[in-house]
Write an enzyme that holds these catalytic residues in place. Structure first.
Site, mmCIF file in Angstrom:
data_model
loop_
_atom_site.group_PDB
_atom_site.id
_atom_site.type_symbol
_atom_site.label_atom_id
_atom_site.label_comp_id
_atom_site.label_asym_id
_atom_site.label_seq_id
_atom_site.Cartn_x
_atom_site.Cartn_y
_atom_site.Cartn_z
ATOM 1 N N GLU A 155 -12.858 -3.449 -23.559
ATOM 2 C CA GLU A 155 -13.258 -4.808 -23.986
ATOM 3 C C GLU A 155 -14.601 -5.152 -23.359
ATOM 4 O OE1 GLU A 155 -9.974 -6.950 -22.237
ATOM 5 O OE2 GLU A 155 -10.869 -6.841 -20.222
ATOM 6 N N GLY A 202 -14.910 1.753 -17.190
ATOM 7 C CA GLY A 202 -13.598 1.207 -16.824
ATOM 8 C C GLY A 202 -13.624 0.226 -15.674
ATOM 9 N N HIS A 254 -15.126 1.492 -1.855
ATOM 10 C CA HIS A 254 -14.040 0.654 -1.326
ATOM 11 C C HIS A 254 -13.018 1.465 -0.532
ATOM 12 C CE1 HIS A 254 -15.060 -2.427 -4.663
ATOM 13 N NE2 HIS A 254 -15.841 -2.555 -3.607
ATOM 14 N N ASN A 288 -15.582 0.831 -22.113
ATOM 15 C CA ASN A 288 -14.510 -0.089 -21.733
ATOM 16 C C ASN A 288 -13.703 -0.428 -22.975
ATOM 17 O OD1 ASN A 288 -13.018 -2.422 -20.685
ATOM 18 N ND2 ASN A 288 -14.472 -2.325 -18.976
ATOM 19 N N TYR A 326 0.820 -1.217 0.000
ATOM 20 C CA TYR A 326 0.000 0.000 0.000
ATOM 21 C C TYR A 326 0.848 1.259 0.000
ATOM 22 C CZ TYR A 326 -4.417 -2.387 0.145
ATOM 23 O OH TYR A 326 -5.494 -3.151 -0.222
ATOM 24 N N SER A 328 -14.159 -4.083 -14.727
ATOM 25 C CA SER A 328 -14.341 -5.460 -15.221
ATOM 26 C C SER A 328 -15.603 -6.072 -14.621
ATOM 27 C CB SER A 328 -13.139 -6.312 -14.823
ATOM 28 O OG SER A 328 -13.000 -6.308 -13.402
ATOM 29 N N ASP A 382 -8.126 5.766 -5.288
ATOM 30 C CA ASP A 382 -7.003 6.664 -5.609
ATOM 31 C C ASP A 382 -7.320 8.146 -5.404
ATOM 32 O OD1 ASP A 382 -7.616 5.898 -9.133
ATOM 33 O OD2 ASP A 382 -8.529 7.437 -7.882
ATOM 34 N N ASN A 384 -12.650 2.869 -7.065
ATOM 35 C CA ASN A 384 -11.239 3.229 -6.953
ATOM 36 C C ASN A 384 -10.967 3.864 -5.591
ATOM 37 O OD1 ASN A 384 -11.121 2.380 -9.583
ATOM 38 N ND2 ASN A 384 -11.270 4.448 -10.437
#
Ligand code: BV8
Ligand code: ZN
Length: 265
Positions: free
Chosen positions: A240, A212, A141, A238, A68, A214, A106, A104
């Site tokens: 994919e 963005g 999160h 995305n 971290y 999955s 961040d 995220n």
């Protein structure tokens, strides 16, 4: 990516009274933060079960803190990209219309909100003056830059640099317990207020923008399903296909940095 997909997606967003946005690591990829499951993925050098779990922290807090501390240093060097900025502008344009939810940790959506609102942060306590909270994301999160006591729950919004060289130099709380990053690990419950507000927003939204991610980590990944189930639309951005693609009204294939500004302009 066909222009008519973008046109259709733009119309869905324009017609929506209420919008919920769910972002994942892909929205920060162009800011230089590796995603979790990509080729250079954050988990590459380690497996999620190894580090992002309470068991790992109990077993080897120094190793978990080393990972971290490395990620914190990396994030501190990164700036929001055009996708974060476009989302902040969109949320600021009509505060009551948009709920931004991010997986995220961040803090780049916060930085983009502050930059777009031109607000300054109040000195030292890190809060932001008066910005319409709609531009601030619900961080389901947690946040990597914040510490939390692993026992009494005390928060430290502005922790110093963590020296993870030895177990003896790890940050501790006044109550004697180890501090930990204030993020949600696998097997841990999310903050009920935060995930509750996210699900409530999804249940009232006319469209869920999924950007963005999955879409494999639950319960966050079920947010678009909640909007779909109430008859709302789902627009995905995305590189994919993902599990969302199967039920999305439109999936725009390409980078968030180019598609999100085009979608929200
Ligand atoms: C819970 C914080 C219950 C930490 C994270 C079996 C065993 C154990 C648990 C489970 C299990 N089965 C199911 C579970 C539940 C588990 C789960 O869902 N596991 C999955 C793996 C199956 N969930 C949990 O444990 C959750 N808690 O269920 O608690 C409970 C209830 C009550 C009481 C007690 C307990 C907690 C989950 C939270 C875990 N913490 N992060 C940290 O960051 O260190 S998860 C972490 O991974 C992220 O936060 C994020 O959520 C997830 C990564 O997903 P993405 O963000 O989507 O990133 P990823 O790399 O996967 O994908 C990036 C995408 O972007 C890709 O699609 C790529 O194509 C795209 N992309 C890349 N570049 C771009 C792009 N797109 C556009 N433009 C680009 N440039
Ligand atoms: Zn404590």
């Amino acid at each position: 990516m066909h222009a008519d997909h973008l046109t259709r997606a733009r119309r869905i967003v324009e017609d929506a009274r209420r919008v919920v946005v769910l972002t994942g690591a892909g929205v920060s990829a162009e800011s230089g933060i590796p995603t979790f499951r990509g080729e250079a993925g954050l988990w590459k050098s380690h497996r999620p079960e190894e580090l992002a779990t309470p068991q790992a922290f109990r077993r080897d807090p120094r190793l978990v803190w080393e990972w971290y501390a490395w990620r914190r240093t990396l994030v501190a060097r990164c700036e929001p990209n055009q996708a974060h900025r476009a989302l902040a502008r969109f949320a600021l344009a009509d505060a009551s219309r948009t709920t931004l939810v991010t997986q995220n940790v961040d803090g780049l959506h916060h930085q983009a909100a502050r930059a777009e609102a031109g607000e300054t942060t109040a000195p030292n306590d890190g809060t932001t003056l008066g910005l319409a909270e709609s531009a601030y994301p619900l961080e389901v999160h947690g946040a990597i830059h914040r510490d939390r006591c692993s026992s009494c729950g005390r928060l430290d919004e502005a922790p110093g640099r963590v020296d993870a060289e030895s177990a003896d130099s790890l940050p501790t709380c006044g109550c004697g317990a180890l501090m930990r990053p204030d993020v949600v690990w696998f097997g841990e419950a999310l903050d009920p207020d935060v995930i509750g507000a996210s699900m409530a927003a999804a249940d009232e939204a006319d469209v869920c923008l999924v950007i963005g991610t999955s879409a494999v980590v639950h319960p966050a990944a079920s947010i678009p399903e909640v909007t779909r189930r109430r008859g709302g639309r789902v627009v995905e951005v995305n590189l994919e296909p993902t599990p969302v693609t199967g039920y999305a009204d439109v999936t725009l294939l390409g980078t968030a940095g180019s598609l999100v500004p085009a979608l929200l302009a």
